[in-house]
Design a protein around this motif. Structure first.
Motif: not given
Length: 185
Positions: A68-81
């Protein structure tokens, strides 16, 4: 935590909590001047504003320390890409303002068991001032001449966008628009 959105997506919806946002009062200035040999002082050619950097101090809140931690990090990266270009940011504690910029810099995460703390730098480059929400004012002009006041509560002087529509059957042959600024002292 402050509720915020990036391109309409709530930070909370991806497990991102905004602890605080550091928004400078004004963007930094760029001063244009020249020193001339043998002359005291310098010749000042004025100043302009540079880009404004906003720092978003956040925490990623996960349900477990791995998937879940790494999934949320990926969501943050996608949002601010940065490849998405400029994004629109809104903050609940600053209603009516939109900050337009893009991720610029580095986003190091300090992991603390289930959570991670990070600062997201946003660069407001094209226009370093926030925009206000659009206010629609419809007014029917029935006599001539008529004066309408349009108020701007922004930080920077801006001209209003005026759209005129003839709803009658007669053709308008003469029209004059005058834009004046009220200066308060």
């Amino acid at each position: 935590m402050i509720d915020a959105t990036a391109d309409g997506k709530s930070f909370r919806s991806i497990g991102l909590g905004l602890k605080k946002h550091n928004i400078p009062v004004l963007p930094p200035t760029r001063d244009y001047s020249v020193e001339i040999a043998g002359r005291d002082g310098e010749i000042d050619f004025g100043s302009t504003y540079g880009p404004r950097i906003i720092n978003l101090e956040c925490v990623i809140m996960a349900d477990d320390a791995t998937l879940d931690y790494h999934r949320r990090v990926a969501l943050v990266a996608a949002l601010f890409n940065v490849k998405k270009g400029d994004i629109v940011l809104t903050f609940d504690d600053l209603p009516g303002r939109r900050y337009i910029g893009r991720y610029a810099g580095t986003m190091d995460i300090e992991k603390i068991i289930f959570d991670g703390e990070l600062t997201i730098p946003i660069k407001m480059g094209t226009n370093p001032f926030p925009e206000s929400e659009e206010n629609m004012l419809e007014e029917t002009i029935t006599q001539s001449p008529e004066t309408l006041k349009v108020n701007s509560l922004g930080d920077e002087r801006a001209s209003p966008v005026i759209v005129l529509t003839n709803t009658g059957s007669n053709t308008i042959t003469h029209f004059r628009l005058q834009n004046e600024y009220l200066i308060e002292g």
